[in-house]
Write an enzyme that holds these catalytic residues in place. Structure first.
Site, PDB file in Angstrom:
ATOM      1  N   ALA A 106       0.816  -1.213   0.000  1.00 13.66           N
ATOM      2  CA  ALA A 106       0.000   0.000   0.000  1.00 13.66           C
ATOM      3  C   ALA A 106       0.854   1.271   0.000  1.00 13.66           C
ATOM      4  CB  ALA A 106      -0.949  -0.013   1.194  1.00 13.66           C
ATOM      5  N   ASP A 148      -7.760   1.173   5.682  1.00 13.36           N
ATOM      6  CA  ASP A 148      -8.154   0.108   6.622  1.00 13.36           C
ATOM      7  C   ASP A 148      -6.962  -0.841   6.766  1.00 13.36           C
ATOM      8  OD1 ASP A 148      -9.553  -1.537   8.301  1.00 13.36           O
ATOM      9  OD2 ASP A 148     -10.862  -2.384   6.752  1.00 13.36           O
ATOM     10  N   CYS A 189      -7.688  -1.239  13.530  1.00 12.98           N
ATOM     11  CA  CYS A 189      -8.120  -2.426  14.267  1.00 12.98           C
ATOM     12  C   CYS A 189      -7.087  -2.785  15.347  1.00 12.98           C
ATOM     13  CB  CYS A 189      -8.368  -3.600  13.320  1.00 12.98           C
ATOM     14  SG  CYS A 189      -6.942  -4.041  12.299  1.00 12.98           S
TER      15      CYS A 189
HETATM   16  C1  LIG Z   1      -8.002  -4.635   8.225  1.00 12.62           C
HETATM   17  S1  LIG Z   1      -7.774  -5.557   6.764  1.00 12.62           S
HETATM   18  C2  LIG Z   1      -8.737  -4.731   5.573  1.00 12.62           C
HETATM   19  C3  LIG Z   1     -10.020  -5.425   5.341  1.00 12.62           C
HETATM   20  C4  LIG Z   1     -10.806  -4.866   4.169  1.00 12.62           C
HETATM   21  N1  LIG Z   1     -11.145  -3.475   4.381  1.00 12.62           N
HETATM   22  C5  LIG Z   1     -12.085  -5.671   3.988  1.00 12.62           C
HETATM   23  O1  LIG Z   1     -13.167  -5.153   4.258  1.00 12.62           O
HETATM   24  O2  LIG Z   1     -11.978  -6.824   3.597  1.00 12.62           O
HETATM   25  C6  LIG Z   1      -6.143  -5.132   6.276  1.00 12.62           C
HETATM   26  C7  LIG Z   1      -5.718  -5.759   4.954  1.00 12.62           C
HETATM   27  O3  LIG Z   1      -4.467  -5.187   4.538  1.00 12.62           O
HETATM   28  C8  LIG Z   1      -3.695  -6.167   3.901  1.00 12.62           C
HETATM   29  N2  LIG Z   1      -2.295  -5.720   3.980  1.00 12.62           N
HETATM   30  C9  LIG Z   1      -1.395  -5.953   4.959  1.00 12.62           C
HETATM   31  N3  LIG Z   1      -0.241  -5.316   4.716  1.00 12.62           N
HETATM   32  C10 LIG Z   1      -0.399  -4.669   3.538  1.00 12.62           C
HETATM   33  C11 LIG Z   1       0.454  -3.845   2.728  1.00 12.62           C
HETATM   34  N4  LIG Z   1       1.704  -3.548   3.096  1.00 12.62           N
HETATM   35  N5  LIG Z   1      -0.047  -3.357   1.586  1.00 12.62           N
HETATM   36  C12 LIG Z   1      -1.318  -3.646   1.189  1.00 12.62           C
HETATM   37  N6  LIG Z   1      -2.169  -4.398   1.907  1.00 12.62           N
HETATM   38  C13 LIG Z   1      -1.708  -4.919   3.065  1.00 12.62           C
HETATM   39  C14 LIG Z   1      -3.993  -7.435   4.678  1.00 12.62           C
HETATM   40  O4  LIG Z   1      -3.777  -8.561   3.879  1.00 12.62           O
HETATM   41  C15 LIG Z   1      -5.483  -7.260   5.016  1.00 12.62           C
HETATM   42  O5  LIG Z   1      -6.289  -7.846   4.039  1.00 12.62           O
END
Ligand SMILES: C[S@@+](CC[C@H](N)C(=O)[O-])C[C@H]1O[C@@H](n2cnc3c(N)ncnc32)[C@H](O)[C@@H]1O
Length: 147
Positions: free
Chosen positions: A29, A49, A89
């Site tokens: 991200a 998120d 979270c």
């Molecule tokens: C709190 S969840 C988000 C859930 C999403 N809003 C949903 O409703 O399904 C955080 C998400 O970020 C992803 N994630 C973790 N590190 C990340 C990164 N460096 N870049 C992009 N996504 C990442 C994880 O795999 C996870 O699916």
């Protein structure tokens, strides 16, 4: 990062008969946000998120820094008059602390924000009345009041 999740998003756009431009980007991200920023793009809506940046107490300082960084990045991507949704979270980041992150990011980026809604967890995530950390899902909906 997940190709499967992005494919499902595409599928959902079709199922919902969405006819506008729909693009997904796969990667980390922070890197993607910076590269889009370098292209000079801004967005009317930015939703953050992220995964829990503060999983344990010892991650507090580093985790708070990560929330500050990503929220500042999001505000750089936010078009004037746009809406930022900032969620966390992390059970070790209180709602007040998240509000402070958004407030500080806005001050750093010289943006005027107006919080118009806040989200929390649903009934499938019940809260233990004696354990404040069980109320760990929070989201802040803020609009940029440009000019
Ligand atoms: C709190 S969840 C988000 C859930 C999403 N809003 C949903 O409703 O399904 C955080 C998400 O970020 C992803 N994630 C973790 N590190 C990340 C990164 N460096 N870049 C992009 N996504 C990442 C994880 O795999 C996870 O699916």
């Amino acid at each position: 990062m997940s190709g499967d999740a992005l494919a499902l998003a595409q599928e959902n756009a079709v199922l919902n008969d969405y006819r506008g431009e729909f693009t997904t980007l796969q990667g980390k991200a922070n890197d993607l946000m910076k590269s889009v920023l370098d292209q000079g793009r801004t967005y009317d809506l930015v939703v953050l998120d992220p995964p829990a940046f503060i999983k344990r107490r010892k991650d507090q300082r580093q985790g708070e820094k990560a929330y500050h960084q990503i929220n500042q990045l999001a505000l750089r991507l936010l078009a004037p008059g746009g809406t930022l949704v900032s969620a966390s979270c992390s059970m070790h980041l209180s709602r007040e602390a998240l509000m402070d992150v958004v407030k500080t990011a806005a001050a750093h980026r010289h943006r005027q924000l107006q919080v118009f809604a806040q989200g929390g967890q649903g009934p499938d995530h019940p809260v233990h009345p004696a354990i404040a950390e069980t109320s760990y899902l929070k989201a802040i909906f803020a609009r940029d009041i440009a000019g």
